[in-house]
Design a protein around this motif. Structure first.
Motif, short mmCIF file in Angstrom:
data_model
loop_
_atom_site.label_atom_id
_atom_site.label_comp_id
_atom_site.label_asym_id
_atom_site.label_seq_id
_atom_site.Cartn_x
_atom_site.Cartn_y
_atom_site.Cartn_z
N VAL A 221 0.83 -1.20 0.00
CA VAL A 221 0.00 0.00 0.00
C VAL A 221 0.87 1.26 0.00
CG1 VAL A 221 -1.71 1.32 1.30
CG2 VAL A 221 -1.93 -1.16 1.12
N THR A 222 1.85 1.31 0.89
CA THR A 222 2.72 2.47 0.95
C THR A 222 3.60 2.56 -0.28
OG1 THR A 222 2.73 2.41 3.37
CG2 THR A 222 4.53 3.61 2.32
N ALA A 223 4.03 1.42 -0.79
CA ALA A 223 4.85 1.41 -2.01
C ALA A 223 4.10 2.09 -3.16
CB ALA A 223 5.21 -0.02 -2.39
N ARG A 224 2.83 1.82 -3.26
CA ARG A 224 2.04 2.42 -4.34
C ARG A 224 1.93 3.94 -4.15
NH1 ARG A 224 -1.72 -1.22 -6.92
NH2 ARG A 224 -3.43 0.25 -6.66
N SER A 225 1.78 4.36 -2.91
CA SER A 225 1.76 5.81 -2.65
C SER A 225 3.10 6.45 -2.99
CB SER A 225 1.41 6.08 -1.18
OG SER A 225 0.09 5.70 -0.89
N ILE A 226 4.18 5.74 -2.68
CA ILE A 226 5.51 6.25 -3.03
C ILE A 226 5.66 6.36 -4.54
CG2 ILE A 226 7.97 5.66 -3.01
CD1 ILE A 226 7.51 4.49 -0.19
N MET A 227 5.16 5.37 -5.28
CA MET A 227 5.26 5.41 -6.74
C MET A 227 4.60 6.65 -7.33
SD MET A 227 6.99 2.77 -7.71
CE MET A 227 7.90 3.01 -6.18
N GLN A 228 3.50 7.09 -6.70
CA GLN A 228 2.81 8.27 -7.20
C GLN A 228 3.66 9.53 -7.08
OE1 GLN A 228 0.00 8.05 -8.80
NE2 GLN A 228 -0.21 5.87 -8.38
N ARG A 229 4.69 9.48 -6.25
CA ARG A 229 5.60 10.62 -6.09
C ARG A 229 6.78 10.56 -7.04
NH1 ARG A 229 2.57 9.82 -1.81
NH2 ARG A 229 2.10 11.53 -0.39
N ARG A 230 6.82 9.55 -7.91
CA ARG A 230 7.82 9.41 -8.97
C ARG A 230 9.27 9.48 -8.46
NH1 ARG A 230 3.24 9.24 -11.10
NH2 ARG A 230 2.82 9.51 -13.32
N PRO A 231 9.64 8.65 -7.48
CA PRO A 231 11.04 8.69 -7.05
C PRO A 231 11.95 8.17 -8.16
CG PRO A 231 9.95 6.78 -6.11
CD PRO A 231 8.88 7.60 -6.78
N ARG A 232 13.21 8.46 -8.02
CA ARG A 232 14.18 8.05 -9.04
C ARG A 232 14.29 6.53 -9.10
NH1 ARG A 232 19.56 7.15 -9.55
NH2 ARG A 232 20.51 7.94 -11.46
N CYS A 233 14.29 5.87 -7.94
CA CYS A 233 14.28 4.43 -7.89
C CYS A 233 13.74 3.97 -6.54
CB CYS A 233 15.67 3.84 -8.15
SG CYS A 233 16.95 4.46 -7.05
N TYR A 234 13.36 2.69 -6.48
CA TYR A 234 12.72 2.15 -5.29
C TYR A 234 13.14 0.70 -5.11
CZ TYR A 234 8.93 0.07 -2.47
OH TYR A 234 8.22 -0.62 -1.52
N MET A 235 13.53 0.35 -3.88
CA MET A 235 13.80 -1.05 -3.53
C MET A 235 13.12 -1.36 -2.20
SD MET A 235 17.40 -3.08 -2.82
CE MET A 235 17.78 -3.26 -4.56
N ALA A 236 12.43 -2.50 -2.16
CA ALA A 236 11.78 -2.93 -0.92
C ALA A 236 12.37 -4.26 -0.48
CB ALA A 236 10.27 -3.07 -1.13
#
Length: 311
Positions: A85-100
């Motif tokens: 759920v939080t990952a999807r919210s983070i995606m909406q902020r268009r970060p440069r990259c994401y790792m979970a």
């Protein structure tokens, strides 16, 4: 994390294609193969189609993310993403990259399936206290409802130290956890709450006071710059509607009504939450990595303990 000269996360169109959470069959969810009477409370609620599982609700998560001020230049690490759920919210902020990083392989694969297919996004299997992330390689680390479930203070410190290590100096760590209030609550009462929570969620729960959460982060070198609160109303009707939407809240209610074993457990969880409602709160803290010897040294380097899943 990615080197500075590699391509950014957002596509030229900026479109994000992600699966509708509530369209996914519960058989695909982590814990779907476990006995209802024994499975951890968060996976039980997920099985019943509840997607918002954080103590302060989706509203407190959003407040934490706003305070973190994530933007297109950020390189994000999230510990224990759960259902994403939080990952999807983070995606909406268009970060440069994401790792979970998620210790449960099924949960990690499920979360990976909820996120856009992009080389700058990855979900890995591993322990939050033992990663192989390079030092000073990220700008934001996020963790929710994980530190509250650690049985011992040393384990909490290890996780906080591991969040500290990959951050660059001056960058941000956000946590969303369960707190006990007031700050001077007697230790006997706090232990009573711990036992009551653990007995109904079937996972050890050790919420701390706000001061203790702050001390924990400061103990590994962070400087706390913000704290926010929300009532622990995880199973109240209004919170369900706020987190899930009206239709999905009704769907959740129906699923509870038709499953006797699940209903018994949910009612027990709700009873404990209501009994201790004046002593339980969702809390977020935002902390920055300070300067100095601790920031330079960080935690010891690890050797390949996270395994990347394809998305």
């Amino acid at each position: 994390m990615l080197a500075p000269d590699e391509k950014t996360f957002a596509s030229e169109t900026g479109d994000l294609q992600m699966t509708d959470f509530h369209s996914v069959q519960t058989v695909d969810l982590p814990g779907s193969d476990l006995d209802v009477t024994k499975m951890p409370g968060h996976w039980l609620l997920a099985r019943l189609c509840k997607r918002g599982l954080r103590p302060g609700g989706l509203g407190l998560t959003r407040a934490m993310l706003r305070h973190l001020a994530i933007g297109p230049a950020d390189e994000i690490v999230e510990f224990a993403p759960g259902l994403g759920v939080t990952a999807r919210s983070i995606m909406q902020r268009r970060p440069r990259c994401y790792m979970a990083g998620e210790r449960d392989a099924k949960a990690a694969r499920w979360t990976a399936g909820q996120l856009p297919s992009n080389p700058e996004i990855s979900v890995v299997v591993g322990q939050a206290h033992h990663t192989d992330l390079p030092a000073a390689s990220s700008t934001v680390v996020v963790g929710e409802a994980m530190l509250s479930m650690q049985t011992a203070e040393p384990k909490r410190l290890l996780i906080a130290a591991e969040a500290f290590r990959p951050l660059r100096s001056g960058e941000r760590y956000g946590i969303h956890e369960l707190a006990v209030v007031p700050g001077d609550i007697p230790s006997v009462q706090q232990r009573e709450i711990d036992r009551a929570l653990s007995s109904v969620i079937h996972v050890v729960a050790r919420p701390l006071t706000a001061a203790a959460w702050k001390t924990l982060l400061e103990g590994v070198g962070f400087r706390v710059i913000g704290i926010g609160y929300a009532p622990m109303h995880l199973l109240r009707p209004l919170r369900l509607i706020q987190d899930e939407g009206i239709l999905e809240a009704l769907r959740l209610a129906k699923n509870i009504m038709v499953d006797d074993a699940a209903r018994e457990r949910v009612l027990a969880m709700r009873w404990v939450c209501e009994r201790y409602r004046r002593n339980l709160s969702g809390i977020y803290l935002i902390a920055k990595k300070g300067l100095g010897p601790r920031a330079e040294a960080g935690a010891p380097q690890r050797s390949h303990s996270w395994i990347i899943l394809s998305i």
